[in-house]
Enzyme design. Sequence first.
Site, PDB file in Angstrom:
ATOM      1  N   HIS A 177       0.930  -1.205  -0.154  1.00 59.25           N
ATOM      2  CA  HIS A 177      -0.039   0.198  -0.146  1.00 59.25           C
ATOM      3  C   HIS A 177       0.988   1.236  -0.107  1.00 59.25           C
ATOM      4  O   HIS A 177       0.511   2.091  -0.819  1.00 59.25           O
ATOM      5  CB  HIS A 177      -0.933   0.018   1.284  1.00 59.25           C
ATOM      6  CG  HIS A 177      -1.830   1.005   1.243  1.00 59.25           C
ATOM      7  ND1 HIS A 177      -2.942   1.450   0.238  1.00 59.25           N
ATOM      8  CD2 HIS A 177      -1.979   2.214   2.203  1.00 59.25           C
ATOM      9  CE1 HIS A 177      -3.548   2.401   0.655  1.00 59.25           C
ATOM     10  NE2 HIS A 177      -3.023   2.906   2.008  1.00 59.25           N
ATOM     11  N   GLN A 228       3.891   1.446  -1.146  1.00 65.47           N
ATOM     12  CA  GLN A 228       4.358   1.477  -2.606  1.00 65.47           C
ATOM     13  C   GLN A 228       3.341   2.099  -3.402  1.00 65.47           C
ATOM     14  O   GLN A 228       3.683   3.026  -4.287  1.00 65.47           O
ATOM     15  CB  GLN A 228       4.735   0.167  -3.015  1.00 65.47           C
ATOM     16  CG  GLN A 228       6.027  -0.435  -2.540  1.00 65.47           C
ATOM     17  CD  GLN A 228       7.442   0.344  -2.591  1.00 65.47           C
ATOM     18  OE1 GLN A 228       7.864   1.252  -1.494  1.00 65.47           O
ATOM     19  NE2 GLN A 228       8.070   0.254  -3.639  1.00 65.47           N
ATOM     20  N   ASP A 229       2.196   1.826  -3.453  1.00 68.05           N
ATOM     21  CA  ASP A 229       1.200   2.395  -4.258  1.00 68.05           C
ATOM     22  C   ASP A 229       1.215   3.864  -4.122  1.00 68.05           C
ATOM     23  O   ASP A 229       1.093   4.541  -5.077  1.00 68.05           O
ATOM     24  CB  ASP A 229      -0.102   1.727  -3.927  1.00 68.05           C
ATOM     25  CG  ASP A 229      -1.254   2.129  -4.699  1.00 68.05           C
ATOM     26  OD1 ASP A 229      -1.037   2.262  -6.111  1.00 68.05           O
ATOM     27  OD2 ASP A 229      -2.361   2.380  -4.255  1.00 68.05           O
ATOM     28  N   HIS A 230       1.145   4.284  -2.800  1.00 66.29           N
ATOM     29  CA  HIS A 230       1.117   6.017  -2.525  1.00 66.29           C
ATOM     30  C   HIS A 230       2.556   6.554  -3.018  1.00 66.29           C
ATOM     31  O   HIS A 230       2.121   7.413  -3.628  1.00 66.29           O
ATOM     32  CB  HIS A 230       0.769   6.133  -0.903  1.00 66.29           C
ATOM     33  CG  HIS A 230      -0.440   5.933  -0.518  1.00 66.29           C
ATOM     34  ND1 HIS A 230      -1.201   6.986  -0.372  1.00 66.29           N
ATOM     35  CD2 HIS A 230      -1.165   4.976  -0.042  1.00 66.29           C
ATOM     36  CE1 HIS A 230      -2.538   6.923   0.323  1.00 66.29           C
ATOM     37  NE2 HIS A 230      -2.499   5.635   0.471  1.00 66.29           N
TER      38      HIS A 230
END
Length: 102
Positions: free
Chosen positions: A79, A81-83
């Site tokens: 999560h 990394q996604d941000h």
Amino acid sequence: MDKEEVAMIGFQIVAYSGEARSKYIEAIRNLKEGGSKEKTLQLISEGDEKLTKAHNTQTELLSREADGEEIELGFIFVHGQDHLMTTVLLKDMLDFIMDIYK
């Protein structure tokens, strides 16, 4: 490194990149509303500082894994990394938006 430690790093990445994202959105809003260029540049600079912290946090973990340390990944890190990735994309788009508003 166990899953809990990696999760804490993930939370740091989420926090730093979330703060950067907020600054970038505020900068875009300032541009849209005709705010000063100085304020826009200040907001971008503040966002860049947070984005650098997020990236450095990520790099530290990647370096540890590259050095052979076992890293137990979990969804919170993913999560984060996604941000981070979406905030980097927003920063790239902000550069184009700045050109449009010149």
